[in-house]
Design a protein around this motif. Structure first.
Motif, PDB file in Angstrom:
ATOM      1  N   TRP A  68      65.042  52.950  40.234  1.00 26.11           N
ATOM      2  CA  TRP A  68      65.518  54.181  40.869  1.00 26.11           C
ATOM      3  C   TRP A  68      64.274  54.992  41.211  1.00 26.11           C
ATOM      4  O   TRP A  68      63.378  55.128  40.385  1.00 26.11           O
ATOM      5  N   VAL A  69      64.219  55.522  42.410  1.00 25.05           N
ATOM      6  CA  VAL A  69      63.032  56.243  42.877  1.00 25.05           C
ATOM      7  C   VAL A  69      63.407  57.691  43.152  1.00 25.05           C
ATOM      8  O   VAL A  69      64.382  57.966  43.864  1.00 25.05           O
ATOM      9  N   THR A  70      62.633  58.604  42.582  1.00 21.65           N
ATOM     10  CA  THR A  70      62.841  60.030  42.806  1.00 21.65           C
ATOM     11  C   THR A  70      61.638  60.609  43.545  1.00 21.65           C
ATOM     12  O   THR A  70      60.495  60.372  43.138  1.00 21.65           O
ATOM     13  N   LEU A  71      61.907  61.347  44.613  1.00 21.32           N
ATOM     14  CA  LEU A  71      60.856  61.984  45.398  1.00 21.32           C
ATOM     15  C   LEU A  71      60.941  63.491  45.199  1.00 21.32           C
ATOM     16  O   LEU A  71      61.974  64.112  45.489  1.00 21.32           O
ATOM     17  N   GLY A  72      59.867  64.078  44.669  1.00 22.07           N
ATOM     18  CA  GLY A  72      59.806  65.518  44.474  1.00 22.07           C
ATOM     19  C   GLY A  72      59.338  66.197  45.752  1.00 22.07           C
ATOM     20  O   GLY A  72      58.233  65.944  46.220  1.00 22.07           O
ATOM     21  N   LEU A  73      60.177  67.088  46.309  1.00 22.28           N
ATOM     22  CA  LEU A  73      59.934  67.667  47.631  1.00 22.28           C
ATOM     23  C   LEU A  73      59.638  69.156  47.551  1.00 22.28           C
ATOM     24  O   LEU A  73      60.011  69.837  46.601  1.00 22.28           O
ATOM     25  N   TRP A 126      61.163  68.297  54.711  1.00 21.92           N
ATOM     26  CA  TRP A 126      60.444  68.710  53.502  1.00 21.92           C
ATOM     27  C   TRP A 126      59.437  67.619  53.137  1.00 21.92           C
ATOM     28  O   TRP A 126      59.606  66.434  53.464  1.00 21.92           O
ATOM     29  N   ARG A 127      58.409  68.038  52.424  1.00 26.08           N
ATOM     30  CA  ARG A 127      57.289  67.144  52.141  1.00 26.08           C
ATOM     31  C   ARG A 127      57.315  66.625  50.707  1.00 26.08           C
ATOM     32  O   ARG A 127      57.712  67.331  49.770  1.00 26.08           O
ATOM     33  N   VAL A 128      56.851  65.370  50.546  1.00 29.30           N
ATOM     34  CA  VAL A 128      56.780  64.744  49.229  1.00 29.30           C
ATOM     35  C   VAL A 128      55.521  65.217  48.507  1.00 29.30           C
ATOM     36  O   VAL A 128      54.416  65.164  49.062  1.00 29.30           O
ATOM     37  N   CYS A 129      55.697  65.670  47.280  1.00 29.50           N
ATOM     38  CA  CYS A 129      54.554  66.063  46.445  1.00 29.50           C
ATOM     39  C   CYS A 129      54.319  65.091  45.290  1.00 29.50           C
ATOM     40  O   CYS A 129      53.181  64.884  44.873  1.00 29.50           O
ATOM     41  N   VAL A 130      55.380  64.526  44.773  1.00 30.61           N
ATOM     42  CA  VAL A 130      55.255  63.649  43.615  1.00 30.61           C
ATOM     43  C   VAL A 130      56.347  62.582  43.690  1.00 30.61           C
ATOM     44  O   VAL A 130      57.422  62.823  44.248  1.00 30.61           O
ATOM     45  N   THR A 131      56.054  61.397  43.152  1.00 28.79           N
ATOM     46  CA  THR A 131      57.040  60.309  43.149  1.00 28.79           C
ATOM     47  C   THR A 131      57.184  59.747  41.737  1.00 28.79           C
ATOM     48  O   THR A 131      56.260  59.787  40.934  1.00 28.79           O
ATOM     49  N   ASP A 132      58.356  59.250  41.460  1.00 32.05           N
ATOM     50  CA  ASP A 132      58.626  58.552  40.199  1.00 32.05           C
ATOM     51  C   ASP A 132      59.404  57.287  40.539  1.00 32.05           C
ATOM     52  O   ASP A 132      60.546  57.388  40.992  1.00 32.05           O
ATOM     53  N   PRO A 133      58.807  56.097  40.392  1.00 29.21           N
ATOM     54  CA  PRO A 133      57.498  55.806  39.790  1.00 29.21           C
ATOM     55  C   PRO A 133      56.335  56.256  40.664  1.00 29.21           C
ATOM     56  O   PRO A 133      56.508  56.497  41.852  1.00 29.21           O
ATOM     57  N   SER A 134      55.178  56.349  40.026  1.00 32.20           N
ATOM     58  CA  SER A 134      53.992  56.831  40.725  1.00 32.20           C
ATOM     59  C   SER A 134      53.450  55.772  41.669  1.00 32.20           C
ATOM     60  O   SER A 134      53.847  54.605  41.621  1.00 32.20           O
ATOM     61  N   ASP A 187      70.974  54.215  47.973  1.00 28.24           N
ATOM     62  CA  ASP A 187      71.536  55.169  47.012  1.00 28.24           C
ATOM     63  C   ASP A 187      70.739  55.244  45.718  1.00 28.24           C
ATOM     64  O   ASP A 187      71.101  55.993  44.804  1.00 28.24           O
ATOM     65  N   HIS A 188      69.664  54.452  45.616  1.00 32.30           N
ATOM     66  CA  HIS A 188      68.768  54.548  44.464  1.00 32.30           C
ATOM     67  C   HIS A 188      67.545  55.415  44.760  1.00 32.30           C
ATOM     68  O   HIS A 188      66.667  55.534  43.920  1.00 32.30           O
ATOM     69  N   VAL A 189      67.499  56.009  45.940  1.00 38.14           N
ATOM     70  CA  VAL A 189      66.393  56.903  46.310  1.00 38.14           C
ATOM     71  C   VAL A 189      66.912  58.333  46.265  1.00 38.14           C
ATOM     72  O   VAL A 189      67.798  58.711  47.050  1.00 38.14           O
ATOM     73  N   LEU A 190      66.390  59.118  45.348  1.00 37.20           N
ATOM     74  CA  LEU A 190      66.898  60.464  45.088  1.00 37.20           C
ATOM     75  C   LEU A 190      65.882  61.518  45.503  1.00 37.20           C
ATOM     76  O   LEU A 190      64.676  61.306  45.410  1.00 37.20           O
ATOM     77  N   ALA A 191      66.407  62.687  45.930  1.00 39.42           N
ATOM     78  CA  ALA A 191      65.560  63.833  46.282  1.00 39.42           C
ATOM     79  C   ALA A 191      65.653  64.872  45.178  1.00 39.42           C
ATOM     80  O   ALA A 191      66.716  65.110  44.600  1.00 39.42           O
ATOM     81  N   TRP A 216      56.095  41.853  42.358  1.00 41.36           N
ATOM     82  CA  TRP A 216      56.890  43.003  42.787  1.00 41.36           C
ATOM     83  C   TRP A 216      56.124  43.835  43.806  1.00 41.36           C
ATOM     84  O   TRP A 216      54.904  43.946  43.724  1.00 41.36           O
ATOM     85  N   PRO A 217      56.837  44.448  44.759  1.00 35.10           N
ATOM     86  CA  PRO A 217      56.146  45.363  45.682  1.00 35.10           C
ATOM     87  C   PRO A 217      55.645  46.588  44.931  1.00 35.10           C
ATOM     88  O   PRO A 217      56.190  46.968  43.888  1.00 35.10           O
ATOM     89  N   LYS A 218      54.606  47.199  45.456  1.00 36.49           N
ATOM     90  CA  LYS A 218      54.003  48.374  44.828  1.00 36.49           C
ATOM     91  C   LYS A 218      54.490  49.654  45.501  1.00 36.49           C
ATOM     92  O   LYS A 218      54.711  49.700  46.703  1.00 36.49           O
ATOM     93  N   MET A 219      54.632  50.691  44.686  1.00 39.13           N
ATOM     94  CA  MET A 219      55.034  51.993  45.210  1.00 39.13           C
ATOM     95  C   MET A 219      53.927  52.542  46.093  1.00 39.13           C
ATOM     96  O   MET A 219      52.765  52.641  45.674  1.00 39.13           O
ATOM     97  N   PRO A 220      54.241  52.885  47.346  1.00 36.47           N
ATOM     98  CA  PRO A 220      53.195  53.403  48.232  1.00 36.47           C
ATOM     99  C   PRO A 220      52.849  54.858  47.913  1.00 36.47           C
ATOM    100  O   PRO A 220      53.573  55.543  47.193  1.00 36.47           O
ATOM    101  N   ASP A 221      51.739  55.314  48.459  1.00 39.20           N
ATOM    102  CA  ASP A 221      51.334  56.715  48.333  1.00 39.20           C
ATOM    103  C   ASP A 221      52.077  57.505  49.401  1.00 39.20           C
ATOM    104  O   ASP A 221      51.813  57.363  50.599  1.00 39.20           O
ATOM    105  N   LEU A 222      53.013  58.334  48.972  1.00 47.27           N
ATOM    106  CA  LEU A 222      53.891  59.055  49.912  1.00 47.27           C
ATOM    107  C   LEU A 222      53.616  60.547  49.973  1.00 47.27           C
ATOM    108  O   LEU A 222      54.357  61.281  50.644  1.00 47.27           O
ATOM    109  N   VAL A 223      52.578  61.017  49.306  1.00 49.16           N
ATOM    110  CA  VAL A 223      52.318  62.451  49.226  1.00 49.16           C
ATOM    111  C   VAL A 223      52.138  63.046  50.623  1.00 49.16           C
ATOM    112  O   VAL A 223      51.373  62.535  51.449  1.00 49.16           O
TER     113      VAL A 223
END
Length: 347
Positions: free
Chosen positions: A267-272, A249-257, A227-231, A201-208
């Motif tokens: 489903w990926v959530t980006l905390g902005l 707006w800037r990414v501070c945290v991601t789920d998954p990490s 539509d599986h990428v949420l803000a 599987w691909p790995k979640m990148p560091d998006l901070v």
């Protein structure tokens, strides 16, 4: 009347011939061994039997004759090839030349062929096809078809139209029916390096601190549906503006990490956060989502509150309508405030 004395006895002629025959048989052992080592061995066994059975020889003579017969055969029989024979041999290299090299064993005989294994029947390459379609094609080609999950996740195949062929292996049944077995993964998942291995599987990148627009594109490029990428907001008391207004707006945290597997159904959530704010500290111990400063405690962070020091007004009423006002110039509370004064930006 007395009889004349009997003449002196002499060795029994038959026994004497038998002894000579035994000696001759011992001497024949090496001669026959030169002709054929198996024939020499057979005669050796026969000679030993005759030496020890009904033979008037002394025991010591029998032992000597046995050893002599065995030694004579051993002297003429060659050593087995390839055993304890050191030397230098020439071996042809890939270019047809030869190089002398010392070896521990020399064998002139060609190696015995390995048991013949019947190769599997030839088949078209069905890899990359949807599993149900691959089965149809293989069955039409006369194969008995089987399938299995090619990964190590233990899932069962129950809707073949949602699986894709990664591996195939052909063979024969005991009745000479040709078979093919497909190893498949869920459509959209990458194939393992080997049948039965882990899905890479691909790995979640560091998006901070990347912008929402940039980070979202990186996640979608991993294969996650858009539509599986949420803000969401990184701070609990913050509010996202309308869609399109938080692209910077800037990414501070991601789920998954970061560095987590991004699976097929992820489903990926980006905390902005607004770029005017920094990201919350990552070493918080309370486990709760952090809050931005709110001096007037009206629920609106100070960074976008037009009245950060006035508890009677919040950013929902930028024109200064006080809390509790009915919007008609009167007040629903005890204070009789004019619609625009006091406590308005017009005063």
């Amino acid at each position: 009347m007395s009889h004349p004395p009997a003449p002196p006895t002499s060795p029994h002629p038959r026994r004497w011939l038998t002894s000579r025959a035994r000696v001759g048989l011992v001497l024949a052992v090496p001669l026959l061994g030169l002709v054929n080592q198996f024939l020499g061995f057979f005669v050796l066994v026969l000679a030993i039997v005759l030496i020890w059975k009904d033979n008037p020889w002394e025991k010591a003579a029998k032992v000597v004759a046995t050893i002599a017969a065995t030694a004579l055969l051993g002297a003429v029989v060659p050593d087995p090839q390839g055993k304890d024979a050191g030397g230098t041999v020439a071996r042809a290299d890939g270019k047809g030349t030869a190089h002398g090299r010392a070896v521990d064993a020399v064998t002139s005989a060609s190696p015995s062929p390995s048991p013949t294994v019947k190769p599997g029947p030839r088949a078209a390459d069905y890899r990359g096809l949807r599993l149900d379609r691959a089965r149809e094609k293989a069955e039409a080609a006369g194969f008995g078809v089987g399938d299995h999950n090619a990964s190590d996740d233990g899932k069962s195949i129950w809707m073949r139209s949602n699986w894709t062929v990664c591996f195939q292996k052909t063979g024969w049944t005991w009745s000479d029916t040709k078979t093919i077995d497909f190893g498949a993964v869920q459509t959209g998942a990458p194939c393992p390096e080997e049948d039965g291995g882990a899905v890479p599987w691909p790995k979640m990148p560091d998006l901070v601190w990347k912008t929402w627009k940039t980070a979202r594109k990186e996640v979608v490029d991993l294969g996650v549906p858009a539509d599986h990428v949420l803000a969401d907001t990184a701070y609990v008391n913050d509010t996202l503006p309308d869609e399109g207004d938080y692209d910077d707006w800037r990414v501070c945290v991601t789920d998954p990490s970061a560095d987590s597997d991004v699976t097929l159904d992820a489903w990926v959530t980006l905390g902005l956060t607004d770029p005017r704010n920094g990201c919350p500290k990552s070493d918080r111990e309370d486990g709760d989502r952090p809050s931005l400063p709110d001096r007037d405690d009206d629920g609106d962070p100070d960074y976008h509150d037009p009245f950060p020091g006035d508890r009677n007004r919040d950013s929902a009423f930028p024109n200064g309508l006080p809390r509790g006002s009915d919007g008609s110039g009167g007040s629903s509370g005890d204070d009789d405030w004019d619609w625009n004064c006091p406590h308005t930006r017009w005063c």
